[in-house]
Design a protein around this motif. Structure first.
Motif, PDB file in Angstrom:
ATOM      1  N   MET A   1     -36.299  89.855  27.551  1.00 26.30           N
ATOM      2  CA  MET A   1     -34.321  89.134  27.101  1.00 26.30           C
ATOM      3  C   MET A   1     -35.010  87.713  27.584  1.00 26.30           C
ATOM      4  O   MET A   1     -36.204  87.072  28.207  1.00 26.30           O
ATOM      5  CB  MET A   1     -33.147  89.223  27.842  1.00 26.30           C
ATOM      6  CG  MET A   1     -33.981  88.997  29.314  1.00 26.30           C
ATOM      7  SD  MET A   1     -32.030  89.249  30.362  1.00 26.30           S
ATOM      8  CE  MET A   1     -31.334  87.876  30.404  1.00 26.30           C
TER       9      MET A   1
ATOM     10  N   SER B   1     -30.642  82.070  27.105  1.00 24.13           N
ATOM     11  CA  SER B   1     -29.638  82.519  26.300  1.00 24.13           C
ATOM     12  C   SER B   1     -28.663  83.696  26.738  1.00 24.13           C
ATOM     13  O   SER B   1     -27.545  84.567  26.405  1.00 24.13           O
ATOM     14  CB  SER B   1     -29.541  82.520  24.802  1.00 24.13           C
ATOM     15  OG  SER B   1     -30.041  83.121  24.667  1.00 24.13           O
ATOM     16  N   SER B   2     -29.489  84.741  27.303  1.00 24.28           N
ATOM     17  CA  SER B   2     -29.318  86.182  28.146  1.00 24.28           C
ATOM     18  C   SER B   2     -28.906  87.216  27.385  1.00 24.28           C
ATOM     19  O   SER B   2     -28.304  88.031  27.456  1.00 24.28           O
ATOM     20  CB  SER B   2     -28.025  85.992  29.108  1.00 24.28           C
ATOM     21  OG  SER B   2     -28.572  85.351  30.501  1.00 24.28           O
ATOM     22  N   THR B   3     -29.812  87.031  25.737  1.00 23.51           N
ATOM     23  CA  THR B   3     -30.037  87.927  25.064  1.00 23.51           C
ATOM     24  C   THR B   3     -31.197  88.498  24.480  1.00 23.51           C
ATOM     25  O   THR B   3     -31.979  88.067  24.662  1.00 23.51           O
ATOM     26  CB  THR B   3     -30.005  86.566  23.444  1.00 23.51           C
ATOM     27  OG1 THR B   3     -30.608  85.677  23.393  1.00 23.51           O
ATOM     28  CG2 THR B   3     -28.585  85.888  23.582  1.00 23.51           C
ATOM     29  N   ARG B   4     -31.277  89.462  24.058  1.00 26.62           N
ATOM     30  CA  ARG B   4     -32.286  90.326  23.686  1.00 26.62           C
ATOM     31  C   ARG B   4     -33.184  89.870  22.682  1.00 26.62           C
ATOM     32  O   ARG B   4     -32.732  89.231  22.055  1.00 26.62           O
ATOM     33  CB  ARG B   4     -31.979  91.900  23.529  1.00 26.62           C
ATOM     34  CG  ARG B   4     -33.175  92.539  23.521  1.00 26.62           C
ATOM     35  CD  ARG B   4     -32.688  94.111  22.483  1.00 26.62           C
ATOM     36  NE  ARG B   4     -34.064  94.946  21.987  1.00 26.62           N
ATOM     37  CZ  ARG B   4     -34.011  95.170  20.722  1.00 26.62           C
ATOM     38  NH1 ARG B   4     -32.778  96.012  20.911  1.00 26.62           N
ATOM     39  NH2 ARG B   4     -34.967  95.983  20.457  1.00 26.62           N
TER      40      ARG B   4
ATOM     41  N   ALA C   1     -26.456  89.670  23.042  1.00 27.34           N
ATOM     42  CA  ALA C   1     -26.207  89.573  25.043  1.00 27.34           C
ATOM     43  C   ALA C   1     -26.904  91.577  26.173  1.00 27.34           C
ATOM     44  O   ALA C   1     -26.171  91.608  25.627  1.00 27.34           O
ATOM     45  CB  ALA C   1     -24.676  88.936  25.494  1.00 27.34           C
TER      46      ALA C   1
END
Length: 86
Positions: free
Chosen positions: A1, A5-8, A40
């Motif tokens: 991640m 941005s706490s996204t994959r 997210a």
């Protein structure tokens, strides 16, 4: 991640030394839905600590996300077990 941005992110980015990309592990269950790339990451659903054991795989969740059948992240591995993700 991507920790900014706490996204994959794509699996391949997890192999870099870029500190903004961190491993994030999900405990594999039959009902868990994995996020798509760019979506997210539910931080409460996993851990940054890599699980131990012989059934740990860190690649193979579809880019579009979704559920993963037991057996090695969509591969027919009979020895796949407890934890997956990155």
């Amino acid at each position: 991640m991507d920790t900014t941005s706490s996204t994959r992110v794509a699996d391949g980015l997890c192999d870099t030394s870029d500190t903004r990309y961190a491993n994030f592990w999900y405990q594999h269950t039959d009902t868990l839905v994995y996020p798509a790339i760019g979506a997210a990451v539910a931080l409460a659903a996993g851990s940054f600590l890599r699980p131990s054991g012989t059934g740990v795989y860190d690649r193979g969740v579809p880019d579009s996300g979704g559920t993963v059948q037991r057996g090695g992240l969509g591969n027919s591995r009979p020895d796949s077990g407890g934890s997956t993700g990155s």
